[in-house]
Design an enzyme around this catalytic site. Sequence first.
Site, PDB file in Angstrom:
ATOM      1  N   THR A   1      -7.380  11.331   0.767  1.00 49.89           N
ATOM      2  CA  THR A   1      -7.987  12.415  -0.019  1.00 49.89           C
ATOM      3  C   THR A   1      -7.386  12.486  -1.415  1.00 49.89           C
ATOM      4  O   THR A   1      -6.434  11.788  -1.716  1.00 49.89           O
ATOM      5  CB  THR A   1      -7.778  13.768   0.688  1.00 49.89           C
TER       6      THR A   1
ATOM      7  N   THR B   1       0.877  -1.185   0.000  1.00 48.40           N
ATOM      8  CA  THR B   1       0.000   0.000   0.000  1.00 48.40           C
ATOM      9  C   THR B   1       0.909   1.228   0.000  1.00 48.40           C
ATOM     10  O   THR B   1       1.381   1.637  -1.059  1.00 48.40           O
ATOM     11  CB  THR B   1      -0.952   0.008   1.224  1.00 48.40           C
TER      12      THR B   1
ATOM     13  N   GLU C   1       6.273   4.780   7.722  1.00 41.37           N
ATOM     14  CA  GLU C   1       5.960   6.060   7.080  1.00 41.37           C
ATOM     15  C   GLU C   1       6.729   7.236   7.690  1.00 41.37           C
ATOM     16  O   GLU C   1       6.585   7.539   8.861  1.00 41.37           O
ATOM     17  CB  GLU C   1       4.456   6.325   7.181  1.00 41.37           C
TER      18      GLU C   1
ATOM     19  N   ASN D   1       0.086  11.035   6.475  1.00 40.44           N
ATOM     20  CA  ASN D   1      -1.170  10.570   7.052  1.00 40.44           C
ATOM     21  C   ASN D   1      -2.238  11.647   7.131  1.00 40.44           C
ATOM     22  O   ASN D   1      -3.360  11.382   7.552  1.00 40.44           O
ATOM     23  CB  ASN D   1      -0.911   9.943   8.415  1.00 40.44           C
TER      24      ASN D   1
ATOM     25  N   THR E   1      -0.122  -2.878  11.150  1.00 38.89           N
ATOM     26  CA  THR E   1      -1.056  -3.046  10.037  1.00 38.89           C
ATOM     27  C   THR E   1      -0.333  -3.780   9.039  1.00 38.89           C
ATOM     28  O   THR E   1       0.321  -3.225   8.165  1.00 38.89           O
ATOM     29  CB  THR E   1      -1.374  -1.793   9.295  1.00 38.89           C
TER      30      THR E   1
ATOM     31  N   LYS F   1       3.523  -6.913   4.076  1.00 39.10           N
ATOM     32  CA  LYS F   1       3.286  -5.506   3.744  1.00 39.10           C
ATOM     33  C   LYS F   1       2.977  -4.766   5.032  1.00 39.10           C
ATOM     34  O   LYS F   1       2.468  -5.352   6.000  1.00 39.10           O
ATOM     35  CB  LYS F   1       2.170  -5.337   2.725  1.00 39.10           C
TER      36      LYS F   1
END
Lengths: 383, 383
Positions: free
Chosen positions: A383, A146, A259, A378, A179, A168
């Site tokens: 969006t 992702t 991230e 994040n 996650t 992942k």
Amino acid sequence: MSVTAPLGFRAAGVPAGLKSGGARDVALVVNDGPSRAAAGVFTRNRFKAAPVLWSQQVLAGGRVVAVVLNSGGANACTGPAGFQDTHATAETTAELLGDSAGEIAVCSTGLIGERLPMDALLPGVASAHAQLARDGGLAAADAIRTTDTVTKISFRRGEGYMVGGMAKGAGMLAPAMATMISVITTDADLTSEELDRVLRKAVSVTFDRLDTDGCMSTNDTVLLLASGASGVTPHPAEFEKKVTEVCADLARQLLVDAEGATKAIAIEVVGAAHEDDAVDVGRAVARSNLLKCALHGEDPNWGRVLSAVGTTDAVFEPDRVNVAINGIWICRGGATGDDRAKVDLRPRDVTITIDLSAGPHSATVHTTDLTADYVHENSAYST
Amino acid sequence: MSVTAPLGFRAAGVPAGLKSGGARDVALVVNDGPSRAAAGVFTRNRFKAAPVLWSQQVLAGGRVVAVVLNSGGANACTGPAGFQDTHATAETTAELLGDSAGEIAVCSTGLIGERLPMDALLPGVASAHAQLARDGGLAAADAIRTTDTVTKISFRRGEGYMVGGMAKGAGMLAPAMATMISVITTDADLTSEELDRVLRKAVSVTFDRLDTDGCMSTNDTVLLLASGASGVTPHPAEFEKKVTEVCADLARQLLVDAEGATKAIAIEVVGAAHEDDAVDVGRAVARSNLLKCALHGEDPNWGRVLSAVGTTDAVFEPDRVNVAINGIWICRGGATGDDRAKVDLRPRDVTITIDLSAGPHSATVHTTDLTADYVHENSAYST
């Protein structure tokens, strides 16, 4: 190498249009046997995505013929209709393989709360089936990404057998398990009970000790599939060691790719009265936004370490706690220790050692720094 | 108005050189009586700063003649020498007032793990004593600021008496109480037992329900001092209401001034089986970095709300949980509800309503968004 490193497995990863831009987004991993023994560990989040609810039922039978995975949508918080989508995905896969849907595990990852585009997903499953290959492990690992910037794969060679894996995960990394979705395969011959024992043990000391942002996902799934194709039944301890190494390797790759992170931080808690105390303290420190900001700024702010330690119920006396950052004991006996100017925080790897002086137990929890890039990534995700 | 709004109090705030740049950094609040009844609530962090350990002992006696406060250093994790520094500060104040050190509360705030510059602090205390005045409340509130961008003061008028207060705190805001120091005064006439009951109740529903970054400080202190100078003994319920209003007002000011924040987020949990469940759920949501990033990006990401709710042990069925953001029920029955495009996240104030559909209880927890500015401010704080 990934999930197709061991004998008896084929895999594929294809673009089906769930992600924009034509990237791979559907993966299929098939166990050609002779054994189909399997085990799974799932998120402890009480909002479990439809594929988690489905796969838990499948794994209760201890047999998995194939795992079908998609990125581009988590199919979480989608109600009964979402569960039907998962069921339909398993049915489609089962028909292609001439098997029962009850032996098809399903994993999904992506945005929560949106239905999957089934008119794209189901043709994708057929396409993945058509491309199944002994060397398809890398494409499969690519298809489950992702926000991951790299594919995450690993393998280890045992005595006459192999263990391979893919994973992942880049955000929402916290217990249980980050996650993350991971499929681990082996051509060793073991019962599903033995696989279950080994997988739980391995996950508890690897993926479960990764905590990048304190956020627990609705979709976390780790599966272990054994084909038995090597004909070898390994010694339990050796097998556990190999599976743990693959999990640790994949967990490390998740951490490094977290991230926005610029630091990989190991929080070693030693001198604990119990291992649970060590994990609790490690996790409290891993969740201190203030400390994670300080480490991003390369500031050895041990006061923020102690304030996090002090929120736990672990056994310790405040005036006997020592803290080292990258080997310099800057806090001794709960107060100022060696010169903080000696701490070199420029390397990517940071080790915080917390000595509770309360017993012989220890544990290490891994986290990252908190950065403006994490916030940016994040803030704009959906969006 | 601040702490000198009620009769019987004098205060001062002076620059003593603890902060660079000549800003005020030492404050003194004196209760001239006739009563000196007092109560205190302190951090639950197990690493308690020296002034917290000291003031807990003072408050055990139920009498406080004065509070001496400094910014520019928390005197936390400073060992026995740090405790002696606090003791010396109380002794100096007591001598100036002709009183006993055992009735002088001490509060410190600033960086953890460094000794206070006593050669600057003690003359500062003398200077503050010399400047004590009936209108000194604002200067005192100014002197306790650290990263606070504004002074935080409040007052309410009761039936024949006043309640005033000041507070500091902008980061490390989490239970219990935020990294905050607050002194609340009243000229009502109450026993220390009654003050204690009221203060605990008021703090539990105001400061304790503020959670901006999940980080609990070593120095949190809220004191309530009563001079009795009005001669009025208020009705307990009315007095509790006024003190709660002052605490809520100050808590709101802390929230709005939280480091780097652009949103003030109220998490209302309704339909809970117990109030504790409502608080637990509110706090779990308040601590989701991912959600706080999403709200910063004005993204109504209810999936991140549910994933946080799902980590709690609160009583609820996942398929009966509803979530509204700014009044739009975008999640109904644990799945997609009304159109997320209807959610207007542009205003600074954001309300997330979580209906657990499990009972009649409710609670509201307040937090902020997570921003790149928070990261920047806390990456560079001590360097």
